[in-house]
Design an enzyme around this catalytic site. Structure first.
Site, short mmCIF file in Angstrom:
data_model
loop_
_atom_site.label_atom_id
_atom_site.label_comp_id
_atom_site.label_asym_id
_atom_site.label_seq_id
_atom_site.Cartn_x
_atom_site.Cartn_y
_atom_site.Cartn_z
N GLU A 128 7.60 10.95 -7.87
CA GLU A 128 7.04 11.21 -9.20
C GLU A 128 5.52 11.30 -9.18
O GLU A 128 4.92 12.09 -9.92
CB GLU A 128 7.52 10.13 -10.17
N LYS A 150 5.00 9.08 -23.30
CA LYS A 150 5.80 10.24 -23.70
C LYS A 150 5.22 10.88 -24.98
O LYS A 150 4.33 10.31 -25.63
CB LYS A 150 7.24 9.78 -23.93
N TYR A 193 13.26 15.36 -14.61
CA TYR A 193 14.44 14.53 -14.93
C TYR A 193 15.73 15.06 -14.28
O TYR A 193 16.82 14.76 -14.76
CB TYR A 193 14.60 14.42 -16.44
N HIS A 228 7.56 6.10 -19.72
CA HIS A 228 8.38 6.24 -18.51
C HIS A 228 7.76 5.42 -17.41
O HIS A 228 6.53 5.32 -17.32
CB HIS A 228 8.42 7.71 -18.06
N ASN A 248 11.30 6.68 -26.52
CA ASN A 248 11.01 5.27 -26.23
C ASN A 248 9.65 5.06 -25.57
O ASN A 248 9.45 4.16 -24.77
CB ASN A 248 12.15 4.67 -25.41
P1 IDP Z 1 14.31 4.51 -18.16
O1 IDP Z 1 13.31 5.43 -18.82
O2 IDP Z 1 14.29 3.14 -18.79
O3 IDP Z 1 14.17 4.48 -16.67
P2 IDP Z 1 16.69 6.17 -17.75
O4 IDP Z 1 18.07 5.64 -17.71
O5 IDP Z 1 16.05 6.58 -16.47
O6 IDP Z 1 15.78 5.08 -18.50
O7 IDP Z 1 16.68 7.38 -18.76
C1 IDP Z 1 15.58 8.26 -18.82
C2 IDP Z 1 15.25 8.51 -20.27
O8 IDP Z 1 16.33 9.19 -20.89
C3 IDP Z 1 15.07 7.26 -21.14
O9 IDP Z 1 13.80 6.68 -21.03
C4 IDP Z 1 15.32 7.82 -22.52
O10 IDP Z 1 14.20 8.57 -23.00
C5 IDP Z 1 16.46 8.80 -22.24
N1 IDP Z 1 17.78 8.16 -22.41
C6 IDP Z 1 18.40 7.30 -21.58
N2 IDP Z 1 19.60 6.91 -22.06
C7 IDP Z 1 19.74 7.57 -23.24
C8 IDP Z 1 20.77 7.59 -24.23
O11 IDP Z 1 21.80 6.92 -24.11
N3 IDP Z 1 20.54 8.38 -25.33
C9 IDP Z 1 19.41 9.13 -25.47
N4 IDP Z 1 18.43 9.13 -24.56
C10 IDP Z 1 18.58 8.36 -23.47
MG MG Z 2 14.48 5.99 -15.28
#
Ligand code: IDP
Ligand code: MG
Length: 139
Positions: free
Chosen positions: A128, A11, A51, A117, A114
């Site tokens: 994807e 990212k 997304y 992805h 984080n």
């Molecule tokens: P993942 O990336 O671990 O699969 P997902 O639930 O698919 O997690 O969420 C996609 C992305 O959205 C996450 O990687 C993160 O960047 C963001 N995200 C998910 N949950 C939160 C939250 O509670 N607060 C802010 N950003 C979030």
């Molecule tokens: Mg995800």
């Protein structure tokens, strides 16, 4: 054990922090093969499209702006159970819950920013991969 392909992204935070090499090193050290790779600066509409499954979530607007805030590195990773292997290397979405030694535990300090992805199922991996790479770009 199933030979799979999955879509990984480093990212904008990971790219900006100079962690491309470290992330790719971990993938290769754990047997994942890179089958395609490119750097892309996603326009906002493309981040929104990628997304779209999260469009009802409270973090959708912020997430899509973040994902279009700078270049990302997209890659296809291949290997036995590549989808789960990649998810295991990434760690939990929330870095505070990520297992020690995972990419997110080691480097992320924000739930949204984080670093990485990874596709979460064979269906999402297929969609994807097609989002980023055409037939000619896949080794
Ligand atoms: P993942 O990336 O671990 O699969 P997902 O639930 O698919 O997690 O969420 C996609 C992305 O959205 C996450 O990687 C993160 O960047 C963001 N995200 C998910 N949950 C939160 C939250 O509670 N607060 C802010 N950003 C979030
Ligand atoms: Mg995800």
């Amino acid at each position: 054990m199933e030979w799979e392909q999955t879509l990984s992204m480093i990212k904008p935070d990971g790219v900006a922090r100079g962690l491309i090499g470290e992330v790719i090193r971990r993938f290769e050290a754990h047997g994942l093969k890179i089958r395609a790779l490119k750097m892309v600066h996603l326009p906002l509409d493309q981040a929104r499209a990628f997304y779209a499954v999260h469009k009802e979530r409270p973090f959708y607007v912020s997430l899509t702006h973040f994902m279009s805030s700078g270049p990302i590195v997209a890659m296809i990773l291949a290997g036995e159970n590549a989808i789960q292997v990649n998810r295991d290397l990434m760690g939990a979405t929330d870095y505070r819950q990520a297992a020690p030694g995972t990419i997110r535990a080691d480097f992320a300090r924000d739930v949204e920013q984080n670093l990485v992805h990874g596709s979460d199922s064979p269906e999402s991996a297929q969609a994807e991969i097609a989002f980023f790479f055409n037939e000619l770009e896949r080794v």
